[in-house]
Design a protein around this motif. Structure first.
Motif, PDB file in Angstrom:
ATOM      1  N   ILE A   6      58.528  14.147  20.301  1.00  0.00           N
ATOM      2  CA  ILE A   6      57.499  13.784  19.322  1.00  0.00           C
ATOM      3  C   ILE A   6      57.194  12.288  19.428  1.00  0.00           C
ATOM      4  O   ILE A   6      56.026  11.873  19.393  1.00  0.00           O
ATOM      5  N   GLY A   7      58.215  11.460  19.575  1.00  0.00           N
ATOM      6  CA  GLY A   7      58.012  10.018  19.727  1.00  0.00           C
ATOM      7  C   GLY A   7      57.245   9.688  20.994  1.00  0.00           C
ATOM      8  O   GLY A   7      56.359   8.823  20.999  1.00  0.00           O
ATOM      9  N   SER A   8      57.532  10.372  22.073  1.00  0.00           N
ATOM     10  CA  SER A   8      56.810  10.142  23.335  1.00  0.00           C
ATOM     11  C   SER A   8      55.352  10.547  23.205  1.00  0.00           C
ATOM     12  O   SER A   8      54.454   9.846  23.707  1.00  0.00           O
ATOM     13  N   LEU A   9      55.092  11.690  22.561  1.00  0.00           N
ATOM     14  CA  LEU A   9      53.714  12.139  22.328  1.00  0.00           C
ATOM     15  C   LEU A   9      52.957  11.119  21.471  1.00  0.00           C
ATOM     16  O   LEU A   9      51.780  10.816  21.748  1.00  0.00           O
ATOM     17  N   ALA A  10      53.601  10.613  20.460  1.00  0.00           N
ATOM     18  CA  ALA A  10      52.960   9.633  19.597  1.00  0.00           C
ATOM     19  C   ALA A  10      52.619   8.367  20.383  1.00  0.00           C
ATOM     20  O   ALA A  10      51.545   7.778  20.199  1.00  0.00           O
ATOM     21  N   GLU A  11      53.498   7.938  21.281  1.00  0.00           N
ATOM     22  CA  GLU A  11      53.227   6.767  22.109  1.00  0.00           C
ATOM     23  C   GLU A  11      52.044   7.009  23.045  1.00  0.00           C
ATOM     24  O   GLU A  11      51.210   6.128  23.255  1.00  0.00           O
ATOM     25  N   VAL A  12      51.958   8.221  23.620  1.00  0.00           N
ATOM     26  CA  VAL A  12      50.833   8.551  24.504  1.00  0.00           C
ATOM     27  C   VAL A  12      49.528   8.519  23.713  1.00  0.00           C
ATOM     28  O   VAL A  12      48.529   7.942  24.156  1.00  0.00           O
ATOM     29  N   PHE A  13      49.516   9.150  22.534  1.00  0.00           N
ATOM     30  CA  PHE A  13      48.300   9.141  21.712  1.00  0.00           C
ATOM     31  C   PHE A  13      47.948   7.723  21.256  1.00  0.00           C
ATOM     32  O   PHE A  13      46.773   7.351  21.207  1.00  0.00           O
ATOM     33  N   GLY A  14      48.958   6.924  20.960  1.00  0.00           N
ATOM     34  CA  GLY A  14      48.720   5.534  20.586  1.00  0.00           C
ATOM     35  C   GLY A  14      48.105   4.747  21.731  1.00  0.00           C
ATOM     36  O   GLY A  14      47.174   3.961  21.532  1.00  0.00           O
ATOM     37  N   ILE A  16      46.359   5.986  24.229  1.00  0.00           N
ATOM     38  CA  ILE A  16      44.980   6.482  24.411  1.00  0.00           C
ATOM     39  C   ILE A  16      44.065   5.845  23.366  1.00  0.00           C
ATOM     40  O   ILE A  16      42.943   5.423  23.666  1.00  0.00           O
ATOM     41  N   GLY A  17      44.559   5.745  22.135  1.00  0.00           N
ATOM     42  CA  GLY A  17      43.772   5.113  21.071  1.00  0.00           C
ATOM     43  C   GLY A  17      43.463   3.657  21.375  1.00  0.00           C
ATOM     44  O   GLY A  17      42.345   3.179  21.140  1.00  0.00           O
ATOM     45  N   VAL A  18      44.442   2.945  21.904  1.00  0.00           N
ATOM     46  CA  VAL A  18      44.226   1.536  22.260  1.00  0.00           C
ATOM     47  C   VAL A  18      43.186   1.416  23.366  1.00  0.00           C
ATOM     48  O   VAL A  18      42.283   0.577  23.312  1.00  0.00           O
ATOM     49  N   LEU A  23      37.669  -0.018  25.123  1.00  0.00           N
ATOM     50  CA  LEU A  23      36.389   0.346  25.743  1.00  0.00           C
ATOM     51  C   LEU A  23      35.240   0.191  24.743  1.00  0.00           C
ATOM     52  O   LEU A  23      34.166  -0.314  25.095  1.00  0.00           O
ATOM     53  N   TYR A  24      35.471   0.598  23.523  1.00  0.00           N
ATOM     54  CA  TYR A  24      34.445   0.454  22.484  1.00  0.00           C
ATOM     55  C   TYR A  24      34.129  -1.022  22.252  1.00  0.00           C
ATOM     56  O   TYR A  24      32.959  -1.413  22.185  1.00  0.00           O
ATOM     57  N   LEU A  25      35.157  -1.842  22.126  1.00  0.00           N
ATOM     58  CA  LEU A  25      34.945  -3.276  21.905  1.00  0.00           C
ATOM     59  C   LEU A  25      34.227  -3.933  23.082  1.00  0.00           C
ATOM     60  O   LEU A  25      33.364  -4.801  22.885  1.00  0.00           O
TER      61      LEU A  25
END
Length: 122
Positions: A6-14, A16-18, A23-25
């Motif tokens: 779960i911690g690894s998945l959260a890091e991957v999603f984090g 991706i979010g960054v 890219l948006y900025l």
């Protein structure tokens, strides 16, 4: 599922979010630069038009502009010479500002070419 997964998945999603945020900025910065360049070009055009409105808004301005453009300033009176000098100071300050804006990257090369040609004509 264990907590490590779960911690690894959260890091991957984090991560991706960054990446998506960066890219948006980057897109926003590019859009802002385009808007600043457009605004700078429009401001110079407005200033140039306002300056030359003097030469078309009155008979005095038309006569003075005609004398200047035909090189017949020698028969101008003192007030006409003063008006001509003031006009030229404003015109050259506008050209100087256009050059500085071009050098700082706010005035596009293709816009600067037009200003450079106008400077050469004056």
């Amino acid at each position: 599922m264990n907590w490590d997964a779960i911690g690894s998945l959260a890091e991957v999603f984090g991560a991706i979010g960054v990446i998506v945020s960066l890219l948006y900025l980057a897109g926003q910065v590019r859009q802002n630069n385009r808007e600043m360049r457009s605004s700078t070009s429009q401001n110079f055009l407005s200033s140039f038009n306002a300056l030359f409105e003097f030469s078309t808004s009155s008979e005095y301005g038309q006569n003075l502009f005609h004398r200047w453009s035909t090189g017949k300033m020698e028969d101008a009176d003192a007030s006409e010479v003063a008006a001509y000098r003031f006009f030229m100071i404003k015109l050259h300050r506008l050209f100087e500002h256009a050059y500085l804006q071009h050098e700082s990257g706010l005035l596009a090369d293709e816009v600067w070419v037009g200003w450079r040609n106008q400077i050469a004509m004056s």
